[in-house]
Design a protein around this motif. Structure first.
Motif, short mmCIF file in Angstrom:
data_model
loop_
_atom_site.label_atom_id
_atom_site.label_comp_id
_atom_site.label_asym_id
_atom_site.label_seq_id
_atom_site.Cartn_x
_atom_site.Cartn_y
_atom_site.Cartn_z
N ARG A 169 -34.89 -39.16 -51.40
CA ARG A 169 -35.11 -37.86 -50.61
C ARG A 169 -35.17 -36.57 -51.23
N GLY A 170 -35.28 -36.85 -52.71
CA GLY A 170 -35.30 -35.75 -53.36
C GLY A 170 -33.89 -34.82 -53.55
N LEU A 171 -33.01 -35.43 -53.48
CA LEU A 171 -31.46 -34.82 -53.68
C LEU A 171 -30.98 -34.94 -54.67
N ASN A 172 -30.49 -33.93 -55.24
CA ASN A 172 -29.53 -34.12 -56.62
C ASN A 172 -28.39 -34.79 -56.61
N VAL A 173 -28.09 -35.45 -57.02
CA VAL A 173 -26.55 -36.11 -56.88
C VAL A 173 -25.82 -35.89 -58.27
N LEU A 190 -26.69 -38.98 -41.14
CA LEU A 190 -25.68 -37.86 -41.57
C LEU A 190 -26.67 -36.73 -42.32
N LEU A 191 -27.41 -37.23 -43.00
CA LEU A 191 -28.28 -36.09 -43.76
C LEU A 191 -29.15 -35.40 -42.77
N SER A 192 -29.46 -35.77 -41.53
CA SER A 192 -30.54 -35.14 -40.72
C SER A 192 -29.71 -34.19 -39.58
N LEU A 193 -28.18 -34.15 -39.73
CA LEU A 193 -27.43 -33.23 -39.11
C LEU A 193 -27.69 -31.96 -39.29
N PRO A 194 -27.49 -30.80 -38.49
CA PRO A 194 -27.86 -29.24 -38.80
C PRO A 194 -27.00 -28.91 -39.95
N GLN A 195 -25.72 -29.31 -40.19
CA GLN A 195 -25.20 -29.08 -41.18
C GLN A 195 -24.59 -30.39 -42.12
N PRO A 196 -25.58 -30.79 -42.87
CA PRO A 196 -25.26 -32.20 -43.42
C PRO A 196 -24.13 -31.98 -44.26
N PRO A 197 -23.43 -33.21 -44.57
CA PRO A 197 -22.40 -33.26 -45.49
C PRO A 197 -22.71 -32.94 -46.98
#
Length: 143
Positions: free
Chosen positions: A69-73, A41-48
């Motif tokens: 992956r360094g994302l802020n939740v 899902l995160l590798s999509l061109p427009q991830p959710p």
């Protein structure tokens, strides 16, 4: 009634700010599969911007992977689980989840079993029970 992929997409579509459609990524409950589902899902061109997981265990795996992956939740990705297991309130950030009415589920199951034991015909199928959204720190409002 179980949720279908088309039902999930239809239910989420009116709530998206960009007019896009909801995505559905089926998976098993295995740790590796949870990671691969979120990775896909995160590798999509427009991830959710948000992920609803089938269980809190899956959501905790998604939370862990997103942070690695360094994302802020929840700023980069909101994550919602389903179960309200005790660990969900102690992770960082605490997990937004849907609480299942465990007592009522057990009560309904016992009543169905008693009906069967007493010779009554019990119809198969789902029973719809109320649930509760527990909002915690893993989600943010749409902007």
């Amino acid at each position: 009634m179980p949720l279908s992929p088309s039902g999930l997409r239809a239910g989420a579509a009116p709530h998206r700010g960009d007019g896009g459609s909801a995505l559905y990524c089926p998976g098993r409950f295995y740790l590796r599969r949870r990671r691969l589902a979120l990775e896909q899902l995160l590798s999509l061109p427009q991830p959710p911007t948000a992920v609803f997981c089938h269980s809190d265990v899956m959501a905790l795996g998604a939370l862990s992977y997103a942070k690695r992956r360094g994302l802020n939740v929840p700023k980069d990705l909101s994550i919602i689980g389903f179960d309200n297991i005790s660990l969900s309130e102690f992770c960082d950030p605490p997990l937004t989840t849907v609480a299942q009415p465990r007592y009522d589920i057990g009560r309904e199951a016992m009543l169905l079993l008693l009906d069967q034991l007493n010779g009554q015909t019990v119809s198969s199928g789902s029973r719809l029970l109320d649930c509760e959204l527990i909002v915690r720190g893993s989600t943010q409002a749409l902007t």
